[in-house]
Design an enzyme around this catalytic site. Sequence first.
Site, PDB file in Angstrom:
ATOM      1  CB  THR A 164       0.867  24.907   5.898  1.00 12.02           C
ATOM      2  OG1 THR A 164       0.115  25.505   5.248  1.00 12.02           O
ATOM      3  CG2 THR A 164       0.119  24.660   6.916  1.00 12.02           C
ATOM      4  NE  ARG A 192      -6.293  33.285   3.429  1.00 11.14           N
ATOM      5  CZ  ARG A 192      -5.406  31.686   3.477  1.00 11.14           C
ATOM      6  NH1 ARG A 192      -3.837  31.651   3.941  1.00 11.14           N
ATOM      7  NH2 ARG A 192      -5.835  30.917   3.646  1.00 11.14           N
ATOM      8  N   GLY A 194      -5.197  32.260   7.168  1.00  9.15           N
ATOM      9  CA  GLY A 194      -5.650  30.876   6.729  1.00  9.15           C
ATOM     10  C   GLY A 194      -6.320  30.126   8.075  1.00  9.15           C
ATOM     11  CG  ASP A 195      -6.204  26.364   7.624  1.00 13.24           C
ATOM     12  OD1 ASP A 195      -5.612  27.240   6.472  1.00 13.24           O
ATOM     13  OD2 ASP A 195      -6.458  25.474   7.593  1.00 13.24           O
ATOM     14  CB  THR A 215      -1.477  21.047   4.284  1.00 12.59           C
ATOM     15  OG1 THR A 215      -1.913  19.680   4.302  1.00 12.59           O
ATOM     16  CG2 THR A 215      -0.538  21.626   4.946  1.00 12.59           C
ATOM     17  N   GLY A 216      -3.535  23.192   2.558  1.00 16.11           N
ATOM     18  CA  GLY A 216      -4.584  23.186   1.668  1.00 16.11           C
ATOM     19  C   GLY A 216      -5.595  24.364   1.337  1.00 16.11           C
ATOM     20  N   GLY A 218      -7.037  27.181   3.346  1.00 18.67           N
ATOM     21  CA  GLY A 218      -7.494  27.427   4.737  1.00 18.67           C
ATOM     22  C   GLY A 218      -8.876  28.107   4.771  1.00 18.67           C
TER      23      GLY A 218
HETATM   24  N1  ASP Z   1      -4.313  26.387   4.358  1.00 17.79           N
HETATM   25  C1  ASP Z   1      -3.076  26.909   4.661  1.00 17.79           C
HETATM   26  C2  ASP Z   1      -3.620  28.389   4.382  1.00 17.79           C
HETATM   27  O1  ASP Z   1      -4.531  28.643   3.683  1.00 17.79           O
HETATM   28  C3  ASP Z   1      -1.760  26.915   3.021  1.00 17.79           C
HETATM   29  C4  ASP Z   1      -2.258  25.488   2.372  1.00 17.79           C
HETATM   30  O2  ASP Z   1      -1.899  24.823   3.208  1.00 17.79           O
HETATM   31  O3  ASP Z   1      -1.844  25.314   1.131  1.00 17.79           O
HETATM   32  O4  ASP Z   1      -2.564  29.479   4.014  1.00 17.79           O
END
Ligand code: ASP
Length: 317
Positions: A164, A192, A194-195, A215-216, A218
């Site tokens: 992200t 779906r 995400g956050d 990020t990460g 979500g």
């Molecule tokens: N946070 C993002 C999501 O869950 C993905 C990411 O940042 O790796 O869609």
Amino acid sequence: MDARAVIVASANGREALAEGMAVLRRGGTALDAVEACARIVEADPRDESVGLGGLPNLLGVVELDASIMDGTTLRAGAVGALQGFLHPITVARAVMDRLPHVLLVGAGAARFARESGAEPAELLTDAARRYWEDRLRALGESASDIGSRGELATLVRPVREHGTVNFIARDAKGGLASAVTTSGWALKYPGRLGDSPVIGAGNYADARAGAATCTGFGESALRCGTARIAVDRMARGISPRAAARSAVADASAIALKPFHVLALGADGAHAAASNVAGRSYAVIEDGMAEAVLVPRDHLHTAGPDGSPLSGELWDRT
Ligand code: ASP
């Protein structure tokens, strides 16, 4: 108020920051700057976690999530599971500017994108299509048959390719804004979210206190309300560094997945934290010709058996 202009980003936003600072120097607002930065990454096919070139869902369709927040007015706009448009961040901004709503998803978001003149685009690149086909093959499925498969739920997997981009800017008047844009979890279940498009989860800005973006994994930010909590902690006088660290700790406590938080305080102080070692974020301040990378604080997290979290498994933000 005369303030120090600064923009921070997740590391994959580094190349866009010089343009964001140019926007601020021309008298643009923090909101203009984060939108301009996000558009650059969205149009870059090399970033397979954002916009054009983003990795698709299980059906091979690229679905984009984005949000933008103006910390001065607390106005926000977001789109989720948007298909077929190059700049979800600009559609998110149009939601904020032109509708009495905050979040549009799916077909309604696409309809509004068309109405507001957003640029249509085929987002699935050859590289992303090949990735999708290979991943399906590894799951014992084929791209040509997946559309007629009755059940998709058993095919959802945590994947390494993920990411992200986050931007937070502070302009010379002390205005604060944040933008988050992503193609989300590769081979996610269709629909779906995400956050990233959820204000309070992956993105929150309040010029009185600060802004935070994630990020990460979500699902952790959705469950913790991460960005809002981090900003609330800054409002109580906690530093951006401690706010980012505690937000990563909260998320890591419910799911041991890679997770990263970026924070900018109302005074321009910034920090970022991650539960994966060796991660960095990007910063540009007024007067700098280009952005630099700064290490994120690393929180040591471990599984119930004491095994350390491995960034190998999940993402590359
Ligand atoms: N946070 C993002 C999501 O869950 C993905 C990411 O940042 O790796 O869609």
